[in-house]
Scaffold this active site. Structure first.
Site, PDB file in Angstrom:
ATOM      1  N   CYS A 335      -0.151  -4.901  -8.068  1.00  0.00           N
ATOM      2  CA  CYS A 335       0.072  -3.897  -7.029  1.00  0.00           C
ATOM      3  C   CYS A 335       1.391  -3.167  -7.241  1.00  0.00           C
ATOM      4  CB  CYS A 335       0.013  -4.525  -5.645  1.00  0.00           C
ATOM      5  SG  CYS A 335       1.189  -5.879  -5.399  1.00  0.00           S
ATOM      6  N   HIS A 868       3.742  -7.632  -1.239  1.00  0.00           N
ATOM      7  CA  HIS A 868       2.631  -6.759  -1.635  1.00  0.00           C
ATOM      8  C   HIS A 868       3.096  -5.309  -1.587  1.00  0.00           C
ATOM      9  CE1 HIS A 868      -1.429  -5.396  -2.304  1.00  0.00           C
ATOM     10  NE2 HIS A 868      -1.433  -4.712  -1.173  1.00  0.00           N
TER      11      HIS A 868
END
Length: 934
Positions: A335, A868
């Protein structure tokens, strides 16, 4: 909330309590380990106890006034009474929760050092035994890194919202992020009165099923479980421990691995539909996908051809469907890469460049580049992301090229998105550098030329060696000014930059400048600037200075406060709060040898002759001046006059003005006639060595001349501290560079950021102000002064001179030290429209208004170890914002763009006429206008 009554304390005096707690604390901190319990105690109660146990020492100190410059604080107005029972009620949140099982909750905004103190278990138990009270607030030490010494106290463990289905019951639990999934299962069973074989647990982030939590050994941190997120607890229908049909169906939808993953993108209902053939029932939703995916599904075959990024040909696409809404598959902790790539791909200048014939600009021979392979891989990925269709693309070919040239990004570990972005921009620049043969260019001195002329020359030299689309779009120019703290030498350069890394001004630290004296005579006194915790103690300042000065074994830093040119007192207690040191206090540091406990110091006080006030005659008196020097000695050490002369000779050696005076001869100057003749006989000046006059203060406060003789001096008969006066004659003052002894820097020379009220968001402009504020170089990044011919901790001032078309701003949320890693969750109020930097540009002859508009940003959620990354991107053709979360893309409102997760901001410069029609207010009507927003 129960508070126990105060216990009966054993018969201990305040001083005995203080010493016992001190010893227990030192022992506990030396052996602290993961899993140890620490206890919160209210700062207000703790300070009351500290005042109580230190009053005797303060009173004793106040009775010891010295007539030779040792001044003390005024006596305390009243004796501190013994504290009542421990009262931690200030730390507790009394808001009643709708969920009955919630335990004692702390206030959300507590700050260590301001609101509470953390005590080792042994210390808490001792204080609790003496005083009672409460409530008891234990917290565990957890490991925050690879080393066993990377410990932190988890003051706020994970708070999870448990939802029991199908009953619909709710509960709130606290659990450490370092606990395992197995422990979460046990806790859920305790709360809902179930047995382990009856339940399955889901990661229910955003009230969407993401992953079945069946890896019992995995920690919640590794499972990416976030604060206040939902956890779904499902009860199995049969009694044999197998999953029922509903749970099995959920696994088929959500439980597949990345290899067979099938990505879903949620679009508004007006979106087109594109469905791949050969749809497999073994598929899963991406982790953050909305469960309401029936509106529109974009599905790809799970076959091994996925990595080839083949476009689906049998699809239905509506006319006018916007392009640029294609996601990237997460290959496993990628990510960080996906978010950075999407922001670059959606930079209009890059999107246009790489969709045209950019290959002709590839520099195949650049030794600093990647022989064009990185540019080709990025260009191909960009073209696929801008192609029609919505099928998410695997970035595996691009990642392979990236790992080949940057091994630090190989594998499937989490990395810093900003570090990847910096490497990518630099790598693309070298691959696309239009300069095939870089010329050697010598930088010329300014020689009195204007800043504008020198800056243009620097920029032309830079472009002669670096010319690419990256430079065209992303590079600007700093003006960097360095000033030597010793000789005042000023150095001005104009350097290129690719992005701005702005500090997030934290009120948890402050900058301290201290003059360091090396008593072995090896170096001149040097100002040293370090950063210390605002709520820290003397031990923090000593450790910072020791690190900056590279203290060796057998050495230590000794802090002292100077008043009236005498040492007022030594700051030897490491527990003294730095907040007790005033901004205008004169603190110096001595680098000395470490001796045993049975040691003392000789204090060398400088004096010079001054006219006696109020006397019409020309008589003079000796007056103290400058900063005293010290030498440690053991109390049983035999010291002679020769020894003391040698100490002075060693300490003053760096101050000698000329090489001819490196050899100092110090002698007894009891003969004033000889002194006078020496001062007036200019003919003998070149042949007479410097002679210094030393006097020892005896036990009767009388000055005794010290000659170079071997007779021992009875130090035991002298009062502490032992004082030796160095009487400087006019000739001596000329032979030495004494300004090093006279000028002590202000302790807090560099002003802190303007104070904000509690709850007030930090402005991006304030971060920019802090970035451009004059500050000293860090000790490990010293500057070589061409005039002093030595490394100096110069002050540095940055100014923006030339701004790029696309301005990338990195918010420095991550901080590192030798023992801790920390992420700042500060909310930054950054403009979406009309970021006006006109007044920040130092080149006032530039007529261009510098107004920028946000078009993309990278977000980081969670902790450093298991966070994230996503990105928010504005499609300029649509004038609409979207959230890019790996393969999942969804529209968002503009008011959702700002959050405390913002990490890297992407701005485009807009023309003045464009600014007038933007959503923000036009602010650059006049380049010389003064803006209140700063």
């Amino acid at each position: 909330m129960e508070v126990e009554v105060a216990a009966v304390s054993p018969e201990l005096s305040p001083e005995e309590e203080r010493l016992l707690i001190r010893d227990i604390t030192i022992a506990a901190e030396a052996h602290s380990k993961e899993g140890d319990n620490f206890f919160l105690i209210a700062q207000r109660w703790w300070q009351h106890w500290v005042d109580y146990v230190t009053q005797e020492a303060v009173s004793t100190a106040n009775n010891g006034l010295s007539s030779y410059g040792s001044y003390h604080h005024e006596s305390v107005s009243s004796t501190s009474r013994r504290p009542a029972a421990i009262d931690n009620s200030d730390l507790i949140d009394d808001v009643v929760s709708e969920v009955s099982n919630v335990e004692i909750e702390l206030h959300e905004t507590l700050v260590e050092g301001r609101d509470y103190i953390l005590l080792p278990q042994q210390v808490w138990e001792k204080l609790y035994g003496w005083y009672g009270g409460g409530p008891t607030l234990p917290r565990k030490a957890i490991n925050t890194g690879l080393s066993q010494t990377d410990l932190a106290i988890e003051v706020y463990p994970l708070r999870l919202q448990l939802l029991l289905m199908p009953k619909g019951e709710r509960a709130v639990v606290r659990i450490s992020k370092k606990e395992t999934v197995s422990e979460l299962h046990k806790k859920a069973c305790e709360v809902f009165d179930l047995i382990l074989d009856q339940i399955c647990i889901w990661d229910y982030y955003g009230q969407q099923k993401h992953a079945l939590m069946d890896n019992m050994e995995q920690t919640l941190d590794d499972a990416n479980i976030q604060m206040d997120q939902h956890i779904l607890v499902e009860v199995l229908s049969d009694g044999n421990g197998s999953l029922d049909g509903g749970c099995m169906s959920s696994i088929q939808e959500n439980g597949c691995n990345e290899k067979d993953s099938l990505s879903i993108i949620v679009e508004p209902s007006r979106s087109s539909l594109s469905i791949a053939e050969n749809f497999s029932t073994n598929n899963c939703a991406s982790r953050s996908c909305s469960s309401e995916f029936s509106q529109s599904q974009y599905l790809t075959s799970p076959s091994s051809e996925l990595d080839n990024n083949l476009h689906i040909t049998h699809s239905i696409t509506t006319r006018g469907t916007p392009v640029g809404l294609t996601g990237l598959l997460n290959l496993g902790n990628t990510c960080f890469m996906n978010s950075a790539v999407q922001c670059l791909v959606h930079t209009p200048e890059f999107a246009r460049y790489f969709r045209e014939d950019y290959r002709q600009e590839i520099n195949w021979q650049n030794p600093l580049g990647m022989v064009g392979e990185l540019a080709l891989a990025f260009g191909e990925l960009l073209r696929k992301l801008w192609a029609p269709g919505r099928t998410p693309i695997s970035p595996r070919p691009f990642k392979s090229k990236l790992a080949r040239f940057a091994p630090q990004f190989s594998g499937y570990s989490q990395h810093d998105s900003q570090e990847l972005l910096a490497f990518l921009l630099d790598g693309l620049h070298e691959d696309l550098n239009r300069v095939k043969h870089k010329p050697y260019i010598r930088t010329n001195d300014a020689d009195g030329r204007s800043d504008e002329e020198v800056a243009d020359e620097y920029w032309a030299n830079h472009i002669a060696r670096n010319d690419s689309i990256i430079v065209d779009v992303c590079q600007g120019q700093y003006k960097s000014t360095l000033v030597c703290p010793v000789c005042g030498k000023v150095s001005v350069t104009f350097d290129p930059f690719m992005y701005l890394s702005l500090p997030l001004q934290s009120t948890s630290s402050r900058t301290v400048t201290v003059m360091v004296f090396n008593i072995d005579g090896s170096t001149l006194p040097t100002p040293c600037t370090v950063s210390v915790p605002k709520q820290g103690r003397c031990r923090d300042l000593i450790q910072a200075l020791s690190s900056a000065c590279s203290i060796k074994n057998g050495e230590k830093i000794l802090l002292a406060e100077i008043r009236g040119h005498f040492i007022h007192h030594f700051l030897e207690d490491p527990s003294v709060l730095l907040s007790t040191i005033k901004d205008d206090d004169h603190i110096v540091a001595y680098r000395v040898q470490t001796l045993g406990l049975d040691s003392t110091y000789i204090q060398f006080v400088h004096r010079r002759e001054e006219m006696e006030p109020g006397n019409n005659s020309s008589s003079t008196v000796w007056k103290p001046y400058g900063t005293p020097l010290i030498t440690p000695i053991t109390c049983d050490q035999t010291v002679t006059g020769t020894d003391i002369h040698m100490m002075v000779r060693t300490m003053l050696a760096p101050l000698v003005q000329h090489e001819g005076h490196q050899s100092l001869t110090l002698r007894n100057s009891s003969s004033n006639e000889e002194n006078d003749s020496r001062d007036t006989d200019s003919d003998s000046e070149t042949t007479t060595s410097p002679v210094m006059h030393l006097q020892l203060l005896d036990e009767n406060d009388e000055c005794i001349d010290l000659s170079e003789e071997e007779n021992p001096i009875n130090l035991a008969s002298l009062a502490s501290p032992i004082i030796v006066f160095i009487n400087w004659s006019k000739k001596d003052l000329k032979r030495f560079d004494i300004h090093h002894l006279e000028n002590i820097p202000e302790l807090f020379k560099y002003a802190p950021a303007p104070k904000r009220t509690r709850g007030e968001p930090l402005s991006l402009y304030a971060c920019l102000d802090a970035f451009l504020r004059e500050e000293p170089l860090v000790p490990e990044d010293m500057w070589y002064c061409p005039r002093c011919k030595e490394q100096r901790q110069a002050s540095k001032k940055l100014d923006l001179w030339r701004l790029p078309e696309v301005l990338v701003i990195h918010l420095k949320r991550f901080s590192f030290s030798r023992s801790t890693k920390h992420k700042l969750e500060t909310f930054i109020n950054f403009p979406i429209h009309d970021l006006d930097l006109t007044n920040y540009v130092a080149n006032k002859k530039s007529p261009q208004c510098q107004i920028y508009q946000l078009y993309a940003l990278i977000n980081h959620y969670g902790s450093m170890a298991s966070g994230h990354y996503t990105s928010h991107i504005k499609l300029l053709d649509e004038n609409r914002w979207y959230n890019f979360d790996d393969s999942h893309i969804s529209p968002i409102n503009e008011d959702e763009v700002k959050s405390a997760a913002a990490y890297v901001l992407f701005y485009r410069r807009i023309k003045v006429e464009d600014a007038a029609i933007s959503n923000g207010a036009l602010s650059c009507a006049n380049p010389t206008h003064s803006f209140s927003r700063r």
